[in-house]
Design an enzyme around this catalytic site. Structure first.
Site, PDB file in Angstrom:
ATOM      1  N   CYS A 143     -32.289  24.640  -1.623  1.00  0.00           N
ATOM      2  CA  CYS A 143     -32.829  23.293  -1.753  1.00  0.00           C
ATOM      3  C   CYS A 143     -34.344  23.279  -1.491  1.00  0.00           C
ATOM      4  O   CYS A 143     -35.109  23.657  -2.355  1.00  0.00           O
ATOM      5  CB  CYS A 143     -32.055  22.329  -0.855  1.00  0.00           C
TER       6      CYS A 143
ATOM      7  N   HIS B 299     -26.408  23.476  -1.373  1.00  0.00           N
ATOM      8  CA  HIS B 299     -26.337  23.953   0.013  1.00  0.00           C
ATOM      9  C   HIS B 299     -25.055  24.747   0.251  1.00  0.00           C
ATOM     10  O   HIS B 299     -24.046  24.182   0.688  1.00  0.00           O
ATOM     11  CB  HIS B 299     -26.361  22.761   0.977  1.00  0.00           C
TER      12      HIS B 299
ATOM     13  N   GLU C 217     -24.443  26.600   2.608  1.00  0.00           N
ATOM     14  CA  GLU C 217     -24.197  26.639   4.050  1.00  0.00           C
ATOM     15  C   GLU C 217     -23.404  25.422   4.543  1.00  0.00           C
ATOM     16  O   GLU C 217     -23.005  25.365   5.700  1.00  0.00           O
ATOM     17  CB  GLU C 217     -25.525  26.755   4.820  1.00  0.00           C
TER      18      GLU C 217
END
Length: 188
Positions: free
Chosen positions: A79, A168, A170
């Site tokens: 991002c 994302h 994560e």
């Protein structure tokens, strides 16, 4: 193997948790002396790219990190990290400008425009993707390899030692993209 995670702002803790699950050693980079440690890979997390760029300059981290990237350090930008690596930034100014891509900041709108989808990622297969005020890659030059697209927009790419995602990884349970990055480090 030790992965440094830029920890000035943004989702750095979440990347650390993913690396913990994979058993990968990691540490946070907050100041110049943190770059003295053994560094085999670098993660530039999501967050606010303008703030990160300013802090990189103010803390004297910009030049040393750029030099490491240019010298082949495997680097993964998610991002805002994608924006930091892009050569051209619509709606902002380039930071490291080390990757042959043009990005559009906040391309998917504001926080309310956030969404989740599952799409193909070249070399991995179908994976979950979470987008939060995300950019997308408007174009990738000859040096960059497109790895994933959503609705005709490039959302993941790789150029030599650099990997970027507009989403994302994560923020989900799937470890595939982080494993892909760790393989990049091992194959260096």
């Amino acid at each position: 193997m030790a992965v440094g995670i830029l920890a000035l702002q943004g989702a750095f803790e979440e990347h650390g948790k993913m690396l913990d699950r994979l058993g990968a050693e990691h540490f946070e980079i907050r100041q110049l002396k943190d770059l003295d440690r053994q560094l085999d890979g670098l993660i530039l997390p999501g967050g606010e790219s303008t703030v990160m760029g300013k802090l990189l300059m103010d803390l004297g981290l910009f030049e040393p990190i750029l030099e490491k990237i240019k010298n082949g350090l495997p680097t993964f930008g998610t991002c805002a990290g994608l924006i930091l690596l892009a050569e051209n930034v619509q709606g902002g100014k380039p930071c490291f400008a080390s990757m042959d891509i043009s990005v559009k900041r906040n391309a998917y709108g504001r926080q309310l425009g956030s969404f989740h989808t599952d799409k193909e990622f070249k070399g991995i297969g179908r994976i979950p993707m979470t987008f939060i005020r995300a950019p997308y890659i408007e174009s990738a030059g000859n040096k960059a390899d497109v790895l994933a697209e959503v609705d005709g927009h490039i959302v993941a790419a790789r150029q030599d030692n650099q990997l970027v995602t507009a989403f994302h990884p994560e923020l989900c349970d799937d470890l595939s993209v982080h494993k892909y990055f760790l393989e990049m480090i091992k194959c260096r």
